[in-house]
Enzyme design. Structure first.
Site, PDB file in Angstrom:
ATOM      1  N   LYS A   1       2.072   4.765   1.399  1.00 37.77           N
ATOM      2  CA  LYS A   1       2.210   5.361   2.736  1.00 37.77           C
ATOM      3  C   LYS A   1       1.833   6.836   2.604  1.00 37.77           C
ATOM      4  CE  LYS A   1       5.682   6.084   6.391  1.00 37.77           C
ATOM      5  NZ  LYS A   1       5.664   7.544   6.450  1.00 37.77           N
TER       6      LYS A   1
ATOM      7  N   GLU B   1       0.830  -1.202   0.000  1.00 40.65           N
ATOM      8  CA  GLU B   1       0.000   0.000   0.000  1.00 40.65           C
ATOM      9  C   GLU B   1       0.864   1.252   0.000  1.00 40.65           C
ATOM     10  OE1 GLU B   1      -3.861  -1.539   2.605  1.00 40.65           O
ATOM     11  OE2 GLU B   1      -2.321  -0.280   3.520  1.00 40.65           O
TER      12      GLU B   1
END
Length: 523
Positions: free
Chosen positions: A210, A208
Site C-alpha cells: 500500500k 500488494e
C-alpha cells in the site's frame, strides 16, 4: 466541473444583493451556523419594487456552469451569484447557497438518486415492459443503473440513454469510456490473514504494498492525448506532466489506448527510495512546467482497466495483470509495477505483510476533525485535542469516534490549528451525531481528512460511530488513536465509513475477543 466559488464570494454577493454589510452577514452566520439560512432570512426581509423573472432549472444550471477566467474572474462569478439571489424567492436562497457550498444536506444520497432513475425508467410508458426473466423490475432497474454509473459516472450519458433506449438496454448503450474516470473500488479492512484464508479457501491471493502517494487513473486515448484523474475524479493532467511523459515513453509500441490504475509516489531516484506523501504534497497543483519540477515521482502500476479499445473490467485480476505487465516497460524511479506476491500460504502472506509494514506501509482509518479542545501548558495558543468522526453513508452524517492529540509535531499542530480556526462554526451542525457529554471548546466544518492509527476498537457509551450497527444504543471508539498524516487527497465524505468501522470491530472481536470491551462512561 469545479465551481471555484468560496464562502467569501458568496458572502459578498449576499451582502450586495440584500443591502447588508459583510459584518452583518458573518454575525448572523455565527448565530445560525448555516449560510443558507442567512441567505433565506436576508431575502425574506428584503422588499422589492419589481419582481424579477422566476428562476428555472435551465437558468440556474447554465449560471452555475458559466466559465470565467483571467482578470476580474472572481468579480464576474460574484455577479453570477447575485443574479440568482436577486431572482430567488421563498426557500430558493437557502438551497442555492447550499448548492454553491456543496452542502445541500437534504437527506438523499447519490445511491438514492440512482435508484430513483432506474425506477422512473421502469414506470415510463415507452420502456415499461421488462424482460420475462426479471421478477422484480424496480429492484433490478435500480441495480442496473447503479452498476452502469460505477463504470460510467456521467449523468448526461446515462439519462439520455434511459430516455432513448430504456433501462434494460443500459449496460449495452453505456459502457466504460476512456476520458471518463471510473470510480475506484473501495476495500474492506480485515484484522487477520487467517480469517481471509478461511473465508476464501483453496484460492490464491494477490497481496500488494500500500503506497504512500496519490491514487491516479491514467487515460491514454487513441489520438495520443492523456488525462490523469485523482481518486475524486479531478483532472490532474497539468499537475503531472512528467507522469504523462513517462507513460507515453514506456508503453509498448502495440499499445494504442489504455486506462491504468496506479499510485503516484514522491521518489528519490539517486537513493532509489520512496518519499512520504508530505513531500509529494509540496508540488504545485496545476499548470506545472516540466522544467520547474523539483520533486520527482514514480508511477507504481497495479491494474489495467482498458486496453486497445477493449474494457477489461469484467476480466479477472490475473488476466488484467498479465495485460499490464505485457503493455509497459519498467524503469526504476519512473514506472514500476507494485510489489506483490500471489499465494495461499498463511505464513508466506503474513511474512509479506510484515515486510510491507516494515517498509512504512500499512492500513489505518481516515477520519474527520469536527471539534477541538483548547491546549494548555506547552500547547497554549493551539488546540490540544481534536474530536474526530467517521462518515455514515445511510444517514449522511458524521459520527464521533474518538479524541486525539497524539502524533503531532509542534509545527504540524500549529498548522492544523491555524487551518481549522478558519473553519469554526458556532455550534455542531444537524448532521453531526454526538453525545451531549462531549462538549469541545470549538466546532469545525467537516473539511479535512486525517489518517489515524489506533491500538484497537472498543464499544463506547459516549462515541456514536456505527451506533446502530453493532449495538442499539452504543457506538464504537478507538483506543490510543494517533495522527499519521493529513490526507489532502480525500474529502470528508470519502473517509472511513461507519459500515467499515463496524466490520473492523466484528473482525477484531472474532480474532481478539479480549480487546472488544466496553469503555467506561467517561472514556
Amino acid at each position: 466541473m469545479e465551481l471555484g466559488i468560496g464562502k467569501s464570494s458568496i458572502v459578498k454577493a449576499l451582502a450586495e444583493t440584500c443591502g447588508r454589510s459583510q459584518k452583518e452577514i458573518y454575525r448572523q452566520f455565527k448565530d445560525l451556523g448555516d449560510l443558507g439560512l442567512v441567505a433565506q432570512a436576508s431575502r425574506l426581509s428584503q422588499s422589492m419594487l419589481l419582481k424579477p423573472d422566476a428562476l428555472t432549472v435551465t437558468k440556474v444550471f447554465n449560471t452555475f456552469l458559466a466559465k470565467e477566467s483571467g482578470q476580474n474572474s472572481r468579480e464576474k462569478k460574484k455577479n453570477h451569484i447575485k443574479s440568482l439571489l436577486l431572482a430567488a424567492t421563498d426557500c430558493e436562497p437557502l438551497y442555492l447557497t447550499r448548492l454553491l457550498q456543496k452542502e445541500l444536506r437534504i437527506g438523499a444520497s447519490e445511491q438514492t438518486l440512482l435508484s430513483a432513475l432506474g425506477q422512473a425508467a421502469v414506470y415510463s410508458e415507452e420502456h415499461a415492459e421488462p424482460p420475462p426473466e426479471i421478477q422484480s423490475p424496480s429492484e433490478e432497474a435500480a441495480k442496473i443503473v447503479k452498476q452502469v454509473y460505477s463504470v460510467l459516472p456521467d449523468y448526461d450519458k446515462i439519462v439520455c440513454a434511459l430516455l432513448s433506449d430504456g433501462v434494460w438496454r443500459l449496460p449495452t448503450t453505456c459502457n466504460f469510456t476512456p476520458g471518463v474516470p471510473v470510480g475506484p473500488m473501495l476495500s474492506n479492512a480485515i484484522t487477520s490473514v487467517s480469517k481471509t484464508l478461511n473465508k476464501f479457501q483453496n484460492v490464491g491471493f494477490t497481496c500488494e504494498y500500500k503506497y504512500d502517494g496519490e491514487r491516479a487513473q491514467i487515460h491514454y486515448m487513441e489520438n495520443g492525448s492523456i488525462e490523469i484523474y485523482s481518486k475524486k475524479a479531478e483532472r490532474n493532467t497539468k499537475k503531472f506532466p512528467d507522469v504523462a511523459a513517462a507513460v507515453a515513453r514506456l508503453k509498448k509500441i502495440a499499445v494504442s489506448s489504455f486506462v491504468m490504475d496506479c499510485e503516484i509516489v514522491a521518489y528519490d531516484r539517486a537513493k532509489q527510495k520512496i518519499l512520504p506523501l508530505q513531500v509529494l504534497s509540496t508540488r504545485a497543483r496545476k499548470n506545472v512546467a516540466a522544467s520547474d519540477i523539483k520533486i520527482d515521482v514514480c508511477i507504481f502500476a497495479f491494474d489495467l482497466l482498458y486496453l486497445n479499445g477493449q474494457a477489461l473490467l469484467k476480466e479477472n485480476l490475473q488476466i488484467r495483470r498479465k495485460h499490464l505487465y505485457a503493455s509497459f516497460e519498467e524503469e526504476s524511479g519512473f514506472l514500476q509495477f507494485a510489489t506483490s506476491i500471489t499465494s495461499n500460504n498463511a505464513e508466506e502472506i503474513k511474512k509479506f505483510l510484515d515486510e510491507s509494514v516494515n517498509a512504512s506501509l500499512g492500513d489505518t482509518l481516515d477520519l474527520v476533525p469536527i471539534g477541538a479542545f483548547h491546549g494548555c501548558g506547552q500547547r497554549a495558543g493551539v488546540y490540544g485535542t481534536f474530536l474526530l468522526a467517521c462518515y455514515d453513508n445511510d444517514n449522511e452524517e458524521f459520527q464521533t469516534i474518538c479524541k486525539t492529540g497524539i502524533g503531532f509535531s509542534e509545527k504540524e499542530l500549529e498548522k492544523c490549528s491555524a487551518r481549522l480556526r478558519s473553519k469554526m462554526i458556532p455550534r455542531p451542525t444537524t448532521y453531526y451525531r454526538h453525545a451531549e457529554k462531549i462538549k469541545p471548546d470549538v466546532w469545525f466544518e467537516a473539511t479535512e481528512a486525517w489518517e489515524v492509527k489506533a491500538s484497537d476498537l472498543t464499544i463506547s457509551n459516549v462515541y456514536q460511530a456505527a451506533v446502530d450497527k453493532v449495538d442499539s444504543d452504543k457506538g464504537i471508539s478507538l483506543r490510543c488513536p494517533r495522527l499519521v498524516r493529513v490526507r489532502p487527497d480525500k474529502v470528508p465524505e470519502d473517509t472511513t465509513s461507519s459500515e467499515q468501522v463496524a466490520e473492523m470491530f466484528k473482525d477484531q472481536k472474532q480474532n481478539h475477543p479480549n480487546k472488544s470491551k466496553t469503555t467506561n462512561k467517561n472514556e
